[in-house]
Design a protein around this motif. Structure first.
Motif, short mmCIF file in Angstrom:
data_model
loop_
_atom_site.label_atom_id
_atom_site.label_comp_id
_atom_site.label_asym_id
_atom_site.label_seq_id
_atom_site.Cartn_x
_atom_site.Cartn_y
_atom_site.Cartn_z
N GLY A 103 14.93 52.42 83.94
CA GLY A 103 14.47 51.03 83.91
C GLY A 103 15.25 50.14 82.95
O GLY A 103 14.97 48.94 82.87
N GLU A 104 16.23 50.73 82.24
CA GLU A 104 17.01 49.95 81.29
C GLU A 104 18.49 49.95 81.69
O GLU A 104 18.97 50.88 82.36
CB GLU A 104 16.86 50.52 79.88
N PRO A 105 19.23 48.92 81.26
CA PRO A 105 20.66 48.90 81.56
C PRO A 105 21.39 50.06 80.89
O PRO A 105 20.97 50.56 79.84
CB PRO A 105 21.12 47.56 80.97
N LEU A 106 22.46 50.51 81.52
CA LEU A 106 23.33 51.48 80.89
C LEU A 106 24.02 50.83 79.69
O LEU A 106 24.00 49.61 79.53
CB LEU A 106 24.42 51.95 81.86
N TYR A 107 24.61 51.65 78.83
CA TYR A 107 25.48 51.12 77.78
C TYR A 107 26.87 51.71 77.98
O TYR A 107 27.04 52.73 78.67
CB TYR A 107 24.94 51.44 76.39
N GLY A 108 27.86 51.11 77.42
CA GLY A 108 29.22 51.63 77.55
C GLY A 108 30.25 50.61 77.11
O GLY A 108 29.94 49.43 76.91
N GLY A 109 31.48 51.08 76.97
CA GLY A 109 32.55 50.24 76.48
C GLY A 109 32.87 49.09 77.41
O GLY A 109 32.96 49.25 78.62
N ALA A 110 33.02 47.91 76.84
CA ALA A 110 33.34 46.71 77.61
C ALA A 110 34.09 45.73 76.71
O ALA A 110 34.05 45.82 75.48
CB ALA A 110 32.07 46.05 78.16
N ILE A 111 34.75 44.79 77.35
CA ILE A 111 35.43 43.71 76.65
C ILE A 111 35.00 42.40 77.27
O ILE A 111 34.94 42.27 78.50
CB ILE A 111 36.96 43.87 76.71
N GLY A 112 34.67 41.43 76.43
CA GLY A 112 34.23 40.14 76.93
C GLY A 112 34.62 39.00 76.01
O GLY A 112 35.18 39.21 74.93
N ARG A 113 34.31 37.80 76.48
CA ARG A 113 34.62 36.60 75.71
C ARG A 113 33.33 35.97 75.20
O ARG A 113 32.34 35.87 75.94
CB ARG A 113 35.37 35.60 76.59
N ILE A 114 33.32 35.56 73.95
CA ILE A 114 32.15 34.92 73.36
C ILE A 114 31.98 33.53 73.96
O ILE A 114 32.90 32.70 73.92
CB ILE A 114 32.28 34.84 71.84
N VAL A 115 30.80 33.28 74.54
CA VAL A 115 30.52 31.98 75.14
C VAL A 115 29.48 31.18 74.35
O VAL A 115 29.30 29.99 74.58
CB VAL A 115 30.06 32.13 76.61
N GLU A 116 28.81 31.84 73.44
CA GLU A 116 27.85 31.17 72.56
C GLU A 116 27.77 31.98 71.27
O GLU A 116 27.68 33.19 71.31
CB GLU A 116 26.48 31.08 73.22
N SER A 117 27.81 31.29 70.13
CA SER A 117 27.85 32.02 68.87
C SER A 117 26.93 31.41 67.83
O SER A 117 26.89 30.19 67.65
CB SER A 117 29.28 32.04 68.32
N ARG A 118 26.21 32.30 67.16
CA ARG A 118 25.45 31.94 65.97
C ARG A 118 25.89 32.83 64.81
O ARG A 118 25.12 33.12 63.90
CB ARG A 118 23.95 32.07 66.24
N ALA A 119 27.15 33.28 64.90
CA ALA A 119 27.75 34.11 63.85
C ALA A 119 28.99 33.39 63.32
O ALA A 119 29.89 33.06 64.10
CB ALA A 119 28.12 35.48 64.40
N GLU A 120 29.07 33.17 62.04
CA GLU A 120 30.16 32.38 61.46
C GLU A 120 31.52 33.01 61.67
O GLU A 120 32.52 32.32 61.83
CB GLU A 120 29.91 32.17 59.96
#
Length: 374
Positions: free
Chosen positions: A72-89
């Motif tokens: 019932g939960e998503p798998l986890y695993g290695g991925a690469i993506g682009r940040i589209v929203e950030s609340r981290a300095e």
């Protein structure tokens, strides 16, 4: 910002036997999006890594020392993506990051879960999705490969095996032999990865080939397959040979008995064979050791990133999982997710190998960045 649902691959039920294709137990669903909290970022994923160990993690329990997937939960695993929203300095919008919360269109990542991809080191960000850490740890720390060694690698056209064989060459091994399935993969090992010889386990007599290729025996065996290939390697072991046991691909498919090869104890005793099974914990030290050597060997042209790059959606990643276990692909299997990702990737070869890359620290729950047998 408008919040919408996003797709994710979810485990419908635990796998109960090896005859079940992993893809038959997975489905792509739409999950409600959530806003990143303070210190978090929203990442739109561009590349998904597919590894053999995912099939084992679909069982209710697994001997692999990482958490199994939950129904019932998503798998986890290695991925690469682009940040589209950030609340981290320290992680701005637009930055490309490596992480372990893949198998979904979007991932919400907290502190220590997103690792910026360095610019200008490798041809594309997907080169970071490799299995060099277990390959390096097994070849260097476990088998201690060095100058003069005659090295045999099973599963040499796979993600881990292709790296292990090349690392052995980079460490000065005198002769490196790879075992793979089919003439095309064997040509790939010799012509593109630079191995000294290849054995086709589907069409060749492994014993006959080893007698000719390594008449004085092999000094190192890096095994990702198990089964009859392990047994053959033992028959051709030189005195004091070191066997680094990394995986059991032959036992990860229906009808496979790769996890239970026969051990010729007398041969092991007489030849004083050192059998060294290992797991790779992906500790900071292991990761740093691989990254340091990998960057140098890549710059020197001594390492090639063997990979199959597929195009499509998350559903394509699901079918790729079954194809990987069936031996359809070679090297590291990566799916470039359909969307607005073209600007993040510079080379357009849709289907294979080029040069190679880096790894990420353990993610949440101690999950590693690579697999144990591919």
């Amino acid at each position: 910002m408008t919040v919408r649902g996003s797709a994710a691959v979810v485990l419908r039920a635990h796998r109960t036997n090896l005859a079940q294709p992993p893809g038959s137990l997975l489905e792509v669903v739409t999950l409600p999006s959530r806003e990143p909290a303070a210190g978090q970022v929203r990442v739109r994923n561009m590349f998904q890594q597919v590894i053999a160990a995912n099939g084992d993690l679909m069982f209710e329990t697994s001997p692999i020392p990482v958490p199994v997937f939950r129904v019932g939960e998503p798998l986890y695993g290695g991925a690469i993506g682009r940040i589209v929203e950030s609340r981290a300095e320290d992680l701005p919008v637009g930055a490309v990051v490596l992480h372990m919360s893949g198998w979904r269109e979007e991932s919400i990542l907290g502190p220590g879960e997103a690792f910026p991809v360095p610019d200008g080191v490798f041809p594309g960000p997907e080169y970071l999705l490799n299995q060099g850490v277990p390959a390096y740890h097994g070849i260097v720390d476990i088998a201690a490969v060095g100058e003069g060694d005659v090295v045999l690698v099973s599963g040499a056209a796979g993600g881990v095996g292709s790296m292990a064989a090349q690392i052995a060459k980079a460490r000065g091994a005198a002769y490196v032999i790879g075992i793979a399935g089919g003439p095309e993969k064997c040509r790939f090992l010799v012509d593109e990865l630079g191995l000294d010889a290849a054995i086709d386990h589907r069409n060749d007599d492994i014993d006959d080939r080893l007698s000719k290729l390594a008449p004085e025996g092999i000094s190192v065996f890096f095994d990702t397959v198990g089964g009859s290939q392990f047994e053959a390697a033992l028959r051709h072991a030189a005195f004091g040979a070191r066997f680094a046991l990394c995986g059991i691909l032959a036992g990860q498919v229906a009808g496979g008995e790769g996890g239970h090869p026969r051990l010729d104890i007398m041969t092991a005793i007489v030849h004083e064979v050192q059998i060294r099974p290992f797991t790779t914990r992906h500790t900071p030290g292991q990761i740093q050791a691989w990254n340091t050597h990998y960057a140098r060997w890549y710059a020197e042209g001594r390492i090639t990133y063997a990979h199959t790059l597929l195009e499509g959606s998350l559903a394509r990643a699901v079918t790729a999982q079954d194809e990987l276990l069936a031996g359809v692909h070679r090297g590291n299997v990566i799916v470039r997710l359909a969307d607005d990702v073209a600007d993040a990737h510079t080379h357009a070869d849709p289907h294979t190998h080029t040069h190679t890359h880096t790894t990420v620290a353990p993610g949440r729950d101690g999950r590693p960045d690579g697999d144990y047998a591919s």
